[in-house]
Design a protein around this motif. Structure first.
Motif, PDB file in Angstrom:
ATOM      1  N   ARG A 125       9.466   8.977  -1.172  1.00 35.23           N
ATOM      2  CA  ARG A 125       8.294   9.346  -1.980  1.00 35.23           C
ATOM      3  C   ARG A 125       8.642  10.540  -2.870  1.00 35.23           C
ATOM      4  N   ALA A 126       8.030  10.546  -4.038  1.00 38.27           N
ATOM      5  CA  ALA A 126       8.362  11.577  -5.033  1.00 38.27           C
ATOM      6  C   ALA A 126       8.116  12.981  -4.487  1.00 38.27           C
ATOM      7  N   ASP A 127       7.048  13.152  -3.677  1.00 34.32           N
ATOM      8  CA  ASP A 127       6.718  14.507  -3.200  1.00 34.32           C
ATOM      9  C   ASP A 127       7.442  14.855  -1.896  1.00 34.32           C
ATOM     10  N   GLY A 128       8.339  13.987  -1.440  1.00 37.68           N
ATOM     11  CA  GLY A 128       9.152  14.288  -0.257  1.00 37.68           C
ATOM     12  C   GLY A 128       8.440  14.031   1.068  1.00 37.68           C
ATOM     13  N   SER A 129       7.160  13.639   1.027  1.00 37.18           N
ATOM     14  CA  SER A 129       6.443  13.397   2.292  1.00 37.18           C
ATOM     15  C   SER A 129       6.838  12.028   2.860  1.00 37.18           C
ATOM     16  N   ALA A 130       6.505  11.836   4.148  1.00 42.61           N
ATOM     17  CA  ALA A 130       6.891  10.586   4.824  1.00 42.61           C
ATOM     18  C   ALA A 130       5.797   9.539   4.603  1.00 42.61           C
ATOM     19  N   ASN A 180       0.831  -1.211   0.000  1.00 33.97           N
ATOM     20  CA  ASN A 180       0.000   0.000   0.000  1.00 33.97           C
ATOM     21  C   ASN A 180       0.862   1.256   0.000  1.00 33.97           C
ATOM     22  N   ALA A 181       1.935   1.238   0.800  1.00 33.25           N
ATOM     23  CA  ALA A 181       2.801   2.423   0.896  1.00 33.25           C
ATOM     24  C   ALA A 181       3.358   2.771  -0.483  1.00 33.25           C
ATOM     25  N   LEU A 182       3.841   1.761  -1.196  1.00 34.49           N
ATOM     26  CA  LEU A 182       4.437   2.033  -2.509  1.00 34.49           C
ATOM     27  C   LEU A 182       3.393   2.530  -3.504  1.00 34.49           C
ATOM     28  N   ALA A 183       2.131   2.147  -3.264  1.00 36.66           N
ATOM     29  CA  ALA A 183       1.051   2.598  -4.156  1.00 36.66           C
ATOM     30  C   ALA A 183       0.429   3.909  -3.668  1.00 36.66           C
ATOM     31  N   GLY A 184       0.932   4.454  -2.554  1.00 40.77           N
ATOM     32  CA  GLY A 184       0.400   5.712  -2.016  1.00 40.77           C
ATOM     33  C   GLY A 184      -0.986   5.550  -1.401  1.00 40.77           C
ATOM     34  N   ASP A 203       4.244   0.111  15.924  1.00 38.20           N
ATOM     35  CA  ASP A 203       5.705   0.206  15.843  1.00 38.20           C
ATOM     36  C   ASP A 203       6.245  -0.493  14.605  1.00 38.20           C
ATOM     37  N   VAL A 204       5.643  -1.648  14.286  1.00 43.45           N
ATOM     38  CA  VAL A 204       6.087  -2.373  13.082  1.00 43.45           C
ATOM     39  C   VAL A 204       5.847  -1.499  11.850  1.00 43.45           C
ATOM     40  N   VAL A 205       4.663  -0.883  11.793  1.00 43.86           N
ATOM     41  CA  VAL A 205       4.317  -0.089  10.607  1.00 43.86           C
ATOM     42  C   VAL A 205       5.218   1.157  10.517  1.00 43.86           C
ATOM     43  N   ILE A 206       5.482   1.786  11.667  1.00 39.09           N
ATOM     44  CA  ILE A 206       6.348   2.972  11.644  1.00 39.09           C
ATOM     45  C   ILE A 206       7.769   2.590  11.190  1.00 39.09           C
ATOM     46  N   GLN A 207       8.225   1.427  11.648  1.00 37.79           N
ATOM     47  CA  GLN A 207       9.560   0.979  11.232  1.00 37.79           C
ATOM     48  C   GLN A 207       9.606   0.682   9.727  1.00 37.79           C
ATOM     49  N   LEU A 208       8.535   0.042   9.228  1.00 42.53           N
ATOM     50  CA  LEU A 208       8.476  -0.221   7.782  1.00 42.53           C
ATOM     51  C   LEU A 208       8.520   1.096   7.001  1.00 42.53           C
ATOM     52  N   CYS A 209       7.756   2.081   7.497  1.00 42.11           N
ATOM     53  CA  CYS A 209       7.708   3.381   6.803  1.00 42.11           C
ATOM     54  C   CYS A 209       9.085   4.036   6.800  1.00 42.11           C
ATOM     55  N   ALA A 210       9.793   3.932   7.920  1.00 42.59           N
ATOM     56  CA  ALA A 210      11.104   4.581   8.011  1.00 42.59           C
ATOM     57  C   ALA A 210      12.088   3.931   7.029  1.00 42.59           C
ATOM     58  N   ILE A 211      12.025   2.607   6.919  1.00 40.57           N
ATOM     59  CA  ILE A 211      12.939   1.923   5.983  1.00 40.57           C
ATOM     60  C   ILE A 211      12.599   2.319   4.545  1.00 40.57           C
ATOM     61  N   LEU A 212      11.297   2.391   4.263  1.00 42.19           N
ATOM     62  CA  LEU A 212      10.893   2.798   2.912  1.00 42.19           C
ATOM     63  C   LEU A 212      11.318   4.235   2.609  1.00 42.19           C
ATOM     64  N   ASP A 213      11.201   5.124   3.625  1.00 44.70           N
ATOM     65  CA  ASP A 213      11.646   6.519   3.421  1.00 44.70           C
ATOM     66  C   ASP A 213      13.100   6.548   2.971  1.00 44.70           C
ATOM     67  N   GLU A 214      13.885   5.631   3.562  1.00 41.69           N
ATOM     68  CA  GLU A 214      15.319   5.606   3.259  1.00 41.69           C
ATOM     69  C   GLU A 214      15.593   4.945   1.899  1.00 41.69           C
ATOM     70  N   LEU A 215      14.936   3.801   1.642  1.00 45.29           N
ATOM     71  CA  LEU A 215      15.268   3.026   0.437  1.00 45.29           C
ATOM     72  C   LEU A 215      14.519   3.500  -0.806  1.00 45.29           C
ATOM     73  N   LYS A 216      13.330   4.075  -0.600  1.00 40.82           N
ATOM     74  CA  LYS A 216      12.527   4.465  -1.770  1.00 40.82           C
ATOM     75  C   LYS A 216      11.710   5.708  -1.412  1.00 40.82           C
TER      76      LYS A 216
END
Ligand code: NAD
Ligand code: DAU
Length: 352
Positions: free
Chosen positions: A275-280, A206-210, A260-273
C-alpha cells in the motif's frame, strides 16, 4: 466427437472450457444464458478457435437444447449452469429454483430424449455429468469427519437446497430411466475469473481499492479450498472413468477458517503490491453481521475419487492462492469491466 458444456462463461465453466481446449482437439459447444455471472471476456482467447462454439441460451429452453443436441450429437453434457451465490439466494431464491431445479430438469429431459433416440456406441458412450457442491451435505461440527459420498443430504440455504434438489433429479434419472449420469460434489473453488462477489476475489478487489474487507460473524467458519484447475481436472477424470450413477466428492484436503484465508490474502498483497502509505492490508479487515443460517464448516473426504480414479490436487493452497492474487493483479481490466452498475447495486444492498 463433441461435448456440450453449460454455464461455460462462468467462473468454473470457463476455466473448464479453456483447460479442455488447451489439451484436447475435441470441440466444445458452450451454452450459457449470460446472467450477471457469465462473462464472454473469460473466453476471449477462444474467439478465433473453431473448436469452440458459443450459444447464448437457457438450459431450461428445451427446444433450443434439443436442437443443439440433434445438430452436434455430443457424447457428453457437462452441466455447470447454475445460480451459485449463497448470499444472493438468501435475498432472492426464485432464480435458484428456476435455474438449478427447473433448468436441470429440462436439461435432463432433453438429454434423455437425445440418448433414447441414439443407438449403438453413441448411446452406450453418452454421459450426463452434473457439477454440484459439498453444501448439499449441510454443516459439520468442528471434530466431525469430513463429508463422504454417503453423508445424508441436509442443505441449509436456498442455494444448497436447490442444488440438492437437482442432484436428486439426476440420481432419479439414472435409477428410473437408466440414464448414464455422473455427479460431482466439490468444495470451495478459487482462481482466475471468479466473480468478485465471492470471498477470495471480493477481498482482493476491496483491498486494492482500500475498502473494508467484510468478515461475516467471527470469521471462524471453515471451508475446504480447491484451486479451480484441480476441480476441472477431477471432472475430466470422472467423465473419463467414473462409474455410472455414482457421485464423487472433490476437495482440496485443505480446511481453512475464513479469517486465515483473508489474512493470507492480505500478506500476499503486502508483498506483491504494498500500500502506498505503508500500512498493512489486514488493517482493512472489518467484522460484519453474519450470513443468516451460515454453515459453520465444510470438509470433503476425497478418498473415493483418489482411490478409484487416481485424482489428487496438483496445487497446494499456498501455490494456488499466490497464482490467484497475481492473476487478479495482472487482470485489473477484467475486474473493472464487471464491477459495473449492477455489481455496485448488489454491494450497496448487501453490505449496507
Ligand atoms: P458462476 O455463477 O460463476 O457461473 C454460472 C454460469 O451459469 C454463468 O456463466 C451463468 O451465466 C450461467 N447460467 C446461469 N443460469 C443459466 C441458465 N438458466 N442457463 C444457462 N446458463 C446459465 O458459478 P461457478 O462458481 O462457476 O459454479 C459453476 C457450477 O459449479 C455451479 O453449478 C455451482 O453450483 C458448482 N460449484 C461451484 C463451486 C464454487 O466454489 N464456485 C464449488 C462447487 C460446485
Ligand atoms: O462449498 C462450495 C460452495 O462454495 C459453492 O457451491 C458455491 O457456489 C460457492 O459460492 C461457495 O459458497 P460459499 O458461500 O462458501 O462461498 P463465498 O465465497 O460466498 O463465502 C466463503 C465464506 O466466506 C463463507 O463462509 C462466507 C464468508 N464470507 C463471504 C463473503 C462474500 C465473508 O465472511 N464475507 C464476505 O463478504
Amino acid at each position: 466427437m463433441t461435448i456440450l458444456v453449460t454455464g461455460g462463461a462462468g467462473f468454473i465453466g470457463s476455466n473448464f472450457v479453456l483447460d479442455w481446449l488447451g489439451k484436447s482437439d475435441e470441440p466444445v459447444i458452450n451454452l450459457d444464458k449470460l446472467t450477471y455471472a457469465g462473462n464472454m471476456e473469460n473466453l476471449v482467447t477462444l474467439q478465433d478457435n473453431p473448436l469452440h462454439q458459443f450459444v447464448r441460451g437457457d438450459i431450461g429452453d428445451a427446444l433450443l437444447v434439443s436442437e443443439l443436441m440433434a445438430l452436434h450429437r455430443p457424447r457428453a453434457v457437462i452441466n455447470f449452469a447454475a445460480e451459485s451465490h449463497v448470499d444472493r439466494s438468501i435475498h432472492g431464491p426464485g432464480e435458484f429454483i428456476q435455474t438449478n431445479i427447473m433448468g436441470t430438469f429440462h436439461l435432463l429431459e432433453s438429454a434423455r430424449e437425445f440418448w433414447l433416440a441414439s443407438s449403438g456406441l453413441e448411446q452406450a458412450n453418452f454421459r450426463f455429468l452434473h457439477v454440484s457442491t459439498d453444501e448439499v451435505y449441510g454443516t459439520l461440527e468442528a471434530l466431525e469427519p469430513a463429508f463422504t459420498e454417503t453423508n445424508r443430504y441436509q442443505p441449509n440455504s436456498p442455494y444448497s437446497a436447490s442444488k440438492a434438489s437437482s442432484d436428486h433429479l439426476v440420481r432419479a434419472y439414472h435409477h428410473t430411466y437408466g440414464m448414464p449420469v455422473l455427479t460431482t460434489n466439490c468444495s470451495n473453488n478459487y482462481g482466475p475469473f471468479q466473480f468478485p462477489e465471492k470471498l477470495v476475489p471480493l477481498v482482493i478487489h476491496n483491498a486494492l481499492a482500500g475498502k473494508p474487507l467484510p468478515i461475516y460473524g467471527d470469521g471462524l467458519q471453515v471451508r475446504d479450498w480447491l484451486y479451480v484447475s484441480d476441480h476441472c481436472e477431477a471432472i475430466c477424470r470422472v467423465l473419463e472413468a467414473g462409474r455410472l450413477g455414482e457421485t464423487y466428492n472433490i476437495g482440496g484436503w485443505n480446511e481453512k477458517t475464513n479469517i486465515d484465508v483473508v489474512i493470507q490474502l492480505c500478506a500476499i498483497l503486502d508483498e506483491l503490491k504494498p500500500r502506498a502509505d505503508g500500512s498493512a492490508y489486514k488493517d482493512l479487515i472489518s467484522f460484519v453481521t453474519d450470513r443468516p443460517g451460515h454453515d459453520r464448516r465444510y470438509a470433503i473426504d476425497a478418498s473415493k475419487i483418489g482411490n478409484e480414479l487416481g485424482w489428487k490436487p496438483a496445487e497446494t493452497f499456498e501455490t494456488g492462492i499466490r497464482k490467484t492474487v497475481q492473476w487478479y493483479l495482472d487482470n485489473q481490466a477484467w475486474v473493472s469491466h464487471i464491477t459495473d452498475g449492477s455489481y455496485r447495486n448488489w454491494v450497496e444492498m448487501h453490505y449496507s
